[in-house]
Scaffold this motif. Structure first.
Motif, PDB file in Angstrom:
ATOM      1  N   PRO A   1       0.829  -1.228   0.000  1.00  0.00           N
ATOM      2  CA  PRO A   1       0.000   0.000   0.000  1.00  0.00           C
ATOM      3  C   PRO A   1       0.851   1.262   0.000  1.00  0.00           C
ATOM      4  O   PRO A   1       0.945   1.970   1.009  1.00  0.00           O
ATOM      5  N   ASP A   2       1.452   1.543  -1.138  1.00  0.00           N
ATOM      6  CA  ASP A   2       2.266   2.750  -1.231  1.00  0.00           C
ATOM      7  C   ASP A   2       1.908   3.511  -2.505  1.00  0.00           C
ATOM      8  O   ASP A   2       0.960   3.157  -3.220  1.00  0.00           O
ATOM      9  N   GLU A   3       2.679   4.546  -2.790  1.00  0.00           N
ATOM     10  CA  GLU A   3       2.386   5.407  -3.930  1.00  0.00           C
ATOM     11  C   GLU A   3       2.443   4.666  -5.264  1.00  0.00           C
ATOM     12  O   GLU A   3       1.815   5.087  -6.227  1.00  0.00           O
ATOM     13  N   ARG A   4       3.186   3.583  -5.319  1.00  0.00           N
ATOM     14  CA  ARG A   4       3.302   2.867  -6.588  1.00  0.00           C
ATOM     15  C   ARG A   4       1.961   2.322  -7.056  1.00  0.00           C
ATOM     16  O   ARG A   4       1.675   2.303  -8.258  1.00  0.00           O
ATOM     17  N   SER A   5       1.128   1.868  -6.130  1.00  0.00           N
ATOM     18  CA  SER A   5      -0.172   1.335  -6.530  1.00  0.00           C
ATOM     19  C   SER A   5      -1.069   2.442  -7.072  1.00  0.00           C
ATOM     20  O   SER A   5      -1.856   2.219  -7.998  1.00  0.00           O
ATOM     21  N   ILE A   6      -0.952   3.636  -6.518  1.00  0.00           N
ATOM     22  CA  ILE A   6      -1.723   4.770  -7.032  1.00  0.00           C
ATOM     23  C   ILE A   6      -1.273   5.106  -8.454  1.00  0.00           C
ATOM     24  O   ILE A   6      -2.098   5.276  -9.357  1.00  0.00           O
ATOM     25  N   ARG A   7       0.039   5.193  -8.653  1.00  0.00           N
ATOM     26  CA  ARG A   7       0.554   5.511  -9.988  1.00  0.00           C
ATOM     27  C   ARG A   7       0.176   4.432 -11.001  1.00  0.00           C
ATOM     28  O   ARG A   7      -0.149   4.739 -12.154  1.00  0.00           O
ATOM     29  N   ALA A   8       0.194   3.179 -10.572  1.00  0.00           N
ATOM     30  CA  ALA A   8      -0.173   2.097 -11.490  1.00  0.00           C
ATOM     31  C   ALA A   8      -1.627   2.226 -11.932  1.00  0.00           C
ATOM     32  O   ALA A   8      -1.953   2.049 -13.110  1.00  0.00           O
ATOM     33  N   GLY A   9      -2.504   2.545 -10.995  1.00  0.00           N
ATOM     34  CA  GLY A   9      -3.902   2.743 -11.355  1.00  0.00           C
ATOM     35  C   GLY A   9      -4.084   3.906 -12.306  1.00  0.00           C
ATOM     36  O   GLY A   9      -4.869   3.828 -13.260  1.00  0.00           O
ATOM     37  N   GLU A  10      -3.358   4.979 -12.070  1.00  0.00           N
ATOM     38  CA  GLU A  10      -3.434   6.137 -12.968  1.00  0.00           C
ATOM     39  C   GLU A  10      -2.915   5.783 -14.364  1.00  0.00           C
ATOM     40  O   GLU A  10      -3.484   6.226 -15.376  1.00  0.00           O
ATOM     41  N   GLN A  11      -1.863   4.986 -14.424  1.00  0.00           N
ATOM     42  CA  GLN A  11      -1.329   4.572 -15.722  1.00  0.00           C
ATOM     43  C   GLN A  11      -2.339   3.715 -16.482  1.00  0.00           C
ATOM     44  O   GLN A  11      -2.520   3.871 -17.697  1.00  0.00           O
ATOM     45  N   LEU A  12      -3.005   2.830 -15.775  1.00  0.00           N
ATOM     46  CA  LEU A  12      -4.011   1.993 -16.431  1.00  0.00           C
ATOM     47  C   LEU A  12      -5.178   2.836 -16.933  1.00  0.00           C
ATOM     48  O   LEU A  12      -5.648   2.654 -18.061  1.00  0.00           O
ATOM     49  N   LEU A  13      -5.648   3.758 -16.100  1.00  0.00           N
ATOM     50  CA  LEU A  13      -6.758   4.614 -16.533  1.00  0.00           C
ATOM     51  C   LEU A  13      -6.374   5.441 -17.752  1.00  0.00           C
ATOM     52  O   LEU A  13      -7.197   5.662 -18.647  1.00  0.00           O
ATOM     53  N   ALA A  14      -5.139   5.896 -17.801  1.00  0.00           N
ATOM     54  CA  ALA A  14      -4.689   6.658 -18.973  1.00  0.00           C
ATOM     55  C   ALA A  14      -4.786   5.807 -20.232  1.00  0.00           C
ATOM     56  O   ALA A  14      -5.155   6.305 -21.307  1.00  0.00           O
ATOM     57  N   ARG A  15      -4.479   4.534 -20.116  1.00  0.00           N
ATOM     58  CA  ARG A  15      -4.604   3.638 -21.265  1.00  0.00           C
ATOM     59  C   ARG A  15      -6.070   3.495 -21.680  1.00  0.00           C
ATOM     60  O   ARG A  15      -6.402   3.550 -22.866  1.00  0.00           O
ATOM     61  N   TRP A  16      -6.938   3.301 -20.696  1.00  0.00           N
ATOM     62  CA  TRP A  16      -8.362   3.136 -21.003  1.00  0.00           C
ATOM     63  C   TRP A  16      -8.977   4.410 -21.597  1.00  0.00           C
ATOM     64  O   TRP A  16     -10.055   4.351 -22.196  1.00  0.00           O
ATOM     65  N   ARG A  17      -8.307   5.542 -21.457  1.00  0.00           N
ATOM     66  CA  ARG A  17      -8.830   6.810 -21.967  1.00  0.00           C
ATOM     67  C   ARG A  17      -8.154   7.254 -23.265  1.00  0.00           C
ATOM     68  O   ARG A  17      -8.315   8.383 -23.687  1.00  0.00           O
ATOM     69  N   GLU A  18      -7.419   6.362 -23.911  1.00  0.00           N
ATOM     70  CA  GLU A  18      -6.750   6.714 -25.163  1.00  0.00           C
ATOM     71  C   GLU A  18      -7.766   7.164 -26.212  1.00  0.00           C
ATOM     72  O   GLU A  18      -8.878   6.611 -26.298  1.00  0.00           O
ATOM     73  N   PRO A  19      -7.406   8.152 -27.038  1.00  0.00           N
ATOM     74  CA  PRO A  19      -8.390   8.758 -27.944  1.00  0.00           C
ATOM     75  C   PRO A  19      -8.893   7.838 -29.054  1.00  0.00           C
ATOM     76  O   PRO A  19      -9.961   8.099 -29.604  1.00  0.00           O
ATOM     77  N   HIS A  20      -8.164   6.777 -29.387  1.00  0.00           N
ATOM     78  CA  HIS A  20      -8.630   5.892 -30.460  1.00  0.00           C
ATOM     79  C   HIS A  20      -9.688   4.908 -29.980  1.00  0.00           C
ATOM     80  O   HIS A  20     -10.257   4.168 -30.778  1.00  0.00           O
ATOM     81  N   ARG A  21      -9.971   4.902 -28.696  1.00  0.00           N
ATOM     82  CA  ARG A  21     -10.971   3.980 -28.147  1.00  0.00           C
ATOM     83  C   ARG A  21     -12.362   4.608 -28.211  1.00  0.00           C
ATOM     84  O   ARG A  21     -12.542   5.767 -27.843  1.00  0.00           O
TER      85      ARG A  21
END
Length: 222
Positions: free
Chosen positions: A25-45
């Motif tokens: 439970p550290d900052e890495r899990s937060i950043r990982a979630g943000e990275q995944l959400l950024a992928r799910w929000r890609e403009p070609h989707r």
């Protein structure tokens, strides 16, 4: 990433699932979630978006009691379309998404057996073929295909969004390829494996698939 309430809620759900699976439970899990959400929000989707992720997670949450490790099913839901390139061939997206899940979760300290299971679950979404004793795989695949059982108007919006994702494909080739996908789904012994969901969704999903297939091939739906 702009933090709307919906985004914050999704990130909370990500962290809860990751921590339940053993992530530190550290900052890495937060950043990982943000990275995944950024992928799910890609403009070609257009269909494979945060909205689809939310639907899959909601189905998993509602029926978590049917799974052996619902936390791992949730993580697989997060990762199953994390890599999505409409130009990729075959199951490349699923394989790349599984590899991303393995790398991401290992980096968060999730134990190796749990990482391997998430990877396995992600790969199942390539063909949605699940063995009868695989409750976790069944829940993920049923949630992934839930859109097929929507009301006709909602299904038509889904089909139109898929077409936009494949805007680079000429119409004849798209019709042929999409018809092959629909035919493959219709040839599955059952689209939904969990009895509760199959009883509710199997008939409307098959009706939607046959209706779209008829529009693609010019034949009458039956």
């Amino acid at each position: 990433m702009r933090q709307t309430r919906a985004v914050a809620d999704l990130l909370d759900r990500w962290r809860a699932a990751a921590h339940a699976a053993g992530a530190k439970p550290d900052e890495r899990s937060i950043r990982a979630g943000e990275q995944l959400l950024a992928r799910w929000r890609e403009p070609h989707r257009h269909y494979h978006t945060v909205a689809h992720l939310g639907v899959v997670l909601d189905v998993v949450d509602r029926h978590a009691g049917l799974a052996g490790r619902p936390d791992l099913v949730r993580l697989a839901a997060w990762c199953h379309d994390a890599v999505y390139d409409p130009r990729a061939a075959g199951d490349a997206n699923e394989r790349d998404s599984a590899a991303l899940a393995e790398s991401l979760l290992t980096g968060l300290g999730v134990p190796a057996p749990a990482v391997a299971e998430v990877r396995r679950l992600v790969l199942l979404t390539a063909g949605h073929r699940v063995t009868p004793d695989d409750a976790d795989g069944a829940l993920l695949c049923d949630a992934d295909l839930a859109v097929l059982a929507g009301p006709p108007a909602a299904y038509d919006r889904y089909a139109a969004a898929i077409r936009r994702e494949y805007a680079h494909v000429p119409e004849p080739a798209f019709r042929s390829g999409r018809a092959a996908v629909l035919t493959g789904l219709l040839e599955l012994p059952t689209l939904f494996r969990l009895p509760l969901l199959a009883a509710r969704w199997e008939a409307p999903a098959r009706a939607n698939l046959r209706r779209e297939l008829a529009t693609l091939t010019g034949s009458a739906a039956h």
